[in-house]
Design a protein around this motif. Structure first.
Motif, PDB file in Angstrom:
ATOM      1  N   GLU A  23       0.711  -1.201   0.080  1.00  0.00           N
ATOM      2  CA  GLU A  23      -0.193  -0.158  -0.004  1.00  0.00           C
ATOM      3  C   GLU A  23       0.793   1.151   0.073  1.00  0.00           C
ATOM      4  OE1 GLU A  23      -2.608  -0.389   3.331  1.00  0.00           O
ATOM      5  OE2 GLU A  23      -3.532  -2.109   2.895  1.00  0.00           O
ATOM      6  N   ASP A  24       2.006   1.206   0.674  1.00  0.00           N
ATOM      7  CA  ASP A  24       2.893   2.276   0.932  1.00  0.00           C
ATOM      8  C   ASP A  24       3.465   2.537  -0.418  1.00  0.00           C
ATOM      9  OD1 ASP A  24       2.046   3.135   3.532  1.00  0.00           O
ATOM     10  OD2 ASP A  24       3.657   2.083   4.373  1.00  0.00           O
ATOM     11  N   ASP A  25       3.982   1.397  -1.069  1.00  0.00           N
ATOM     12  CA  ASP A  25       4.563   1.594  -2.180  1.00  0.00           C
ATOM     13  C   ASP A  25       3.700   2.084  -3.386  1.00  0.00           C
ATOM     14  OD1 ASP A  25       6.983   0.107  -1.242  1.00  0.00           O
ATOM     15  OD2 ASP A  25       6.230  -1.587  -1.939  1.00  0.00           O
ATOM     16  N   LEU A  26       2.447   1.770  -3.254  1.00  0.00           N
ATOM     17  CA  LEU A  26       1.331   2.168  -4.513  1.00  0.00           C
ATOM     18  C   LEU A  26       1.129   3.876  -4.350  1.00  0.00           C
ATOM     19  CD1 LEU A  26      -0.884  -0.631  -4.149  1.00  0.00           C
ATOM     20  CD2 LEU A  26       0.316   0.076  -6.222  1.00  0.00           C
ATOM     21  N   MET A  27       1.201   4.004  -2.624  1.00  0.00           N
ATOM     22  CA  MET A  27       0.990   5.485  -2.593  1.00  0.00           C
ATOM     23  C   MET A  27       2.145   6.444  -3.349  1.00  0.00           C
ATOM     24  SD  MET A  27       1.416   7.477   0.773  1.00  0.00           S
ATOM     25  CE  MET A  27       3.192   6.995   1.070  1.00  0.00           C
ATOM     26  N   GLU A  28       3.469   5.929  -3.264  1.00  0.00           N
ATOM     27  CA  GLU A  28       4.624   6.502  -3.708  1.00  0.00           C
ATOM     28  C   GLU A  28       4.518   6.488  -5.089  1.00  0.00           C
ATOM     29  OE1 GLU A  28       9.434   5.837  -3.148  1.00  0.00           O
ATOM     30  OE2 GLU A  28       8.135   5.682  -1.211  1.00  0.00           O
ATOM     31  N   ILE A  29       4.236   5.415  -5.625  1.00  0.00           N
ATOM     32  CA  ILE A  29       3.860   5.271  -7.356  1.00  0.00           C
ATOM     33  C   ILE A  29       2.951   6.147  -7.659  1.00  0.00           C
ATOM     34  CG2 ILE A  29       3.287   3.542  -9.206  1.00  0.00           C
ATOM     35  CD1 ILE A  29       4.391   1.222  -7.150  1.00  0.00           C
ATOM     36  N   ALA A  30       1.777   6.259  -7.318  1.00  0.00           N
ATOM     37  CA  ALA A  30       0.845   7.101  -7.588  1.00  0.00           C
ATOM     38  C   ALA A  30       1.346   8.743  -7.815  1.00  0.00           C
ATOM     39  CB  ALA A  30      -0.313   7.234  -6.616  1.00  0.00           C
ATOM     40  N   ILE A  31       2.165   9.144  -6.397  1.00  0.00           N
ATOM     41  CA  ILE A  31       2.494  10.590  -6.240  1.00  0.00           C
ATOM     42  C   ILE A  31       3.599  10.864  -7.238  1.00  0.00           C
ATOM     43  CG2 ILE A  31       3.758  12.078  -4.821  1.00  0.00           C
ATOM     44  CD1 ILE A  31       2.199  10.809  -2.413  1.00  0.00           C
ATOM     45  N   GLU A  32       4.528   9.906  -7.653  1.00  0.00           N
ATOM     46  CA  GLU A  32       5.635  10.047  -8.449  1.00  0.00           C
ATOM     47  C   GLU A  32       5.008   9.852 -10.062  1.00  0.00           C
ATOM     48  OE1 GLU A  32       8.940  11.018  -7.996  1.00  0.00           O
ATOM     49  OE2 GLU A  32       8.427  10.950  -5.840  1.00  0.00           O
ATOM     50  N   THR A  33       4.437   9.059 -10.295  1.00  0.00           N
ATOM     51  CA  THR A  33       3.484   9.075 -11.520  1.00  0.00           C
ATOM     52  C   THR A  33       3.056  10.167 -11.949  1.00  0.00           C
ATOM     53  OG1 THR A  33       3.542   6.636 -11.445  1.00  0.00           O
ATOM     54  CG2 THR A  33       2.363   7.794 -13.219  1.00  0.00           C
ATOM     55  N   ALA A  34       2.336  10.885 -10.950  1.00  0.00           N
ATOM     56  CA  ALA A  34       1.501  12.174 -11.375  1.00  0.00           C
ATOM     57  C   ALA A  34       2.504  13.238 -11.566  1.00  0.00           C
ATOM     58  CB  ALA A  34       0.793  12.601 -10.025  1.00  0.00           C
ATOM     59  N   LYS A  35       3.629  13.285 -10.707  1.00  0.00           N
ATOM     60  CA  LYS A  35       4.845  14.319 -11.065  1.00  0.00           C
ATOM     61  C   LYS A  35       5.429  14.051 -12.417  1.00  0.00           C
ATOM     62  CE  LYS A  35       6.428  14.586  -6.192  1.00  0.00           C
ATOM     63  NZ  LYS A  35       7.680  14.284  -5.237  1.00  0.00           N
ATOM     64  N   THR A  36       5.609  12.769 -12.805  1.00  0.00           N
ATOM     65  CA  THR A  36       6.151  12.498 -14.369  1.00  0.00           C
ATOM     66  C   THR A  36       5.254  13.006 -15.200  1.00  0.00           C
ATOM     67  OG1 THR A  36       7.516  10.794 -13.488  1.00  0.00           O
ATOM     68  CG2 THR A  36       6.939  10.698 -15.899  1.00  0.00           C
ATOM     69  N   ALA A  37       3.727  12.744 -15.023  1.00  0.00           N
ATOM     70  CA  ALA A  37       2.770  13.163 -15.826  1.00  0.00           C
ATOM     71  C   ALA A  37       2.703  14.695 -16.146  1.00  0.00           C
ATOM     72  CB  ALA A  37       1.260  12.677 -15.455  1.00  0.00           C
ATOM     73  N   LYS A  38       2.709  15.250 -15.184  1.00  0.00           N
ATOM     74  CA  LYS A  38       2.858  16.858 -15.322  1.00  0.00           C
ATOM     75  C   LYS A  38       4.068  17.308 -16.222  1.00  0.00           C
ATOM     76  CE  LYS A  38       0.894  18.217 -10.513  1.00  0.00           C
ATOM     77  NZ  LYS A  38       1.103  18.961  -9.490  1.00  0.00           N
ATOM     78  N   ALA A  39       5.215  16.571 -16.082  1.00  0.00           N
ATOM     79  CA  ALA A  39       6.264  17.005 -16.986  1.00  0.00           C
ATOM     80  C   ALA A  39       6.033  17.027 -18.417  1.00  0.00           C
ATOM     81  CB  ALA A  39       7.475  16.214 -16.510  1.00  0.00           C
ATOM     82  N   PHE A  40       5.111  16.099 -18.805  1.00  0.00           N
ATOM     83  CA  PHE A  40       4.470  15.867 -20.088  1.00  0.00           C
ATOM     84  C   PHE A  40       3.283  17.010 -20.630  1.00  0.00           C
ATOM     85  CE2 PHE A  40       7.407  12.342 -19.638  1.00  0.00           C
ATOM     86  CZ  PHE A  40       8.135  12.171 -20.634  1.00  0.00           C
ATOM     87  N   GLY A  41       2.754  17.693 -19.357  1.00  0.00           N
ATOM     88  CA  GLY A  41       1.780  18.617 -20.048  1.00  0.00           C
ATOM     89  C   GLY A  41       0.317  17.833 -19.601  1.00  0.00           C
TER      90      GLY A  41
END
Length: 324
Positions: free
Chosen positions: A177-195
């Protein structure tokens, strides 16, 4: 989709190290990056082999640094620093042997500030690219894991890019669960970098309790942890993919959700689902898949597919250095 990254690179020139310097795909990409004024490159490998391969392919690498680990004048200092970093986990002899290889040598160049980013994997396995990064670069403060995401792109109906982010499809086999939380937050940051304005769906075979099981509970709990850790992030779960993606289905299954029916960032419960999911989108949906993009490291390091072509190397170099 590269607009933001290219603007970043043109405003702040960066240096990327390629761990497989003599590879023609690497040389072609490095030559294009030089011509386009996007990145300075360091090519790791035997100088004569690199120059010979470049000449054979007609690639312009004039002015690029070519560093051969076997002839590197600062190798003793590099070995000493790696011994210090490994803190008894590797002997001096083991460190010297590791640094004779391009993957470890290139990673240490990043650690020592001689390069801003690293791209490898044209001939190395994913594990051989990720392992040195974990041992030497380590994770960012506040991050416990390295994760990955893919950016999926195809031509949109309005003539622009249709873009989605999917994680983790390549690194974490059975995330907690904690890993998934981190994956979600980091993936959202990556998504932002692509607009992409991230709207994160925590995926499951259940929507808001329609199904039962351990993984359903895991995605539900991971959603709550993500909301607590990133209160400004639009995230919801657990959601089936149709409820996450289709406004019609969302109106029936979870009316009022801030994400359902409009999700663009998808978090899978495990690597099986993630790897299968992005490849279905790629092959049946006609999407181009960019990645895996590594997340959570202290420096930008990424892995290539061993079946990559020069275009993919060029694109991943922009992604890697642009996400710094």
């Amino acid at each position: 989709m590269f607009e933001n990254l290219i603007a970043t690179l043109k405003a702040d020139k960066r240096k990327i190290v390629f761990t497989e310097g003599p590879d023609p795909r690497i040389l072609e990409a490095a030559s294009r990056l030089k011509k386009d004024g996007l990145l300075d490159s360091i090519l790791v490998g035997n100088v004569d082999e690199v120059k010979s391969a470049a000449a054979a392919g007609g690639f312009d690498i004039e002015g690029m640094e070519i560093i051969d680990p076997a002839a590197y004048p600062e190798m003793d200092a590099m070995v000493a620093r790696m011994v210090e970093l490994r803190k008894g986990k590797m002997t001096e002899e083991q460190c010297r042997a590791a640094l004779s290889k391009g993957n470890y040598f290139g990673t240490m160049l990043v650690k020592l500030g001689k390069a801003d980013a690293l791209l490898g994997g044209a001939t190395y396995s994913t594990a051989d690219t990720v392992r040195p990064a974990l041992q030497i670069i380590k994770t960012k403060p506040g991050n416990k894991i390295v994760s990955s995401c893919f950016i999926l792109r195809r031509d949109g109906k309005d003539g622009g890019d249709e873009l989605y982010a999917m994680g983790d499809c390549a690194i974490n086999i059975n995330p907690s669960e904690d890993d998934l939380m981190e994956i979600a937050i980091e993936t959202a940051k990556t998504a932002k970098a692509f607009g992409i304005d991230p709207k994160v769906a925590m995926l499951s075979y259940s929507t808001k309790g329609s199904g039962k099981g351990e993984t359903v509970d895991m995605m539900k709990n991971a959603t709550e942890k993500t909301k607590a850790a990133a209160p400004d992030l639009a995230v919801d779960g657990e959601l089936q993919f149709d409820a996450a993606f289709s406004p019609v289905v969302a109106a029936t299954k979870c009316k009022g959700s801030p994400v359902a029916g409009q999700a663009n960032t998808f978090i899978f419960p495990d690597i099986n689902a993630g790897n299968i999911g992005y490849k279905i989108a790629q092959r049946l949906g006609g999407f181009e898949a960019y990645g895996p993009i590594l997340q959570g490291l202290n420096a930008p390091i990424n892995d290539l597919s061993r079946g990559c072509n020069a275009d993919e190397v060029y694109q991943m170099a922009i992604i890697t250095a642009g996400l710094k």
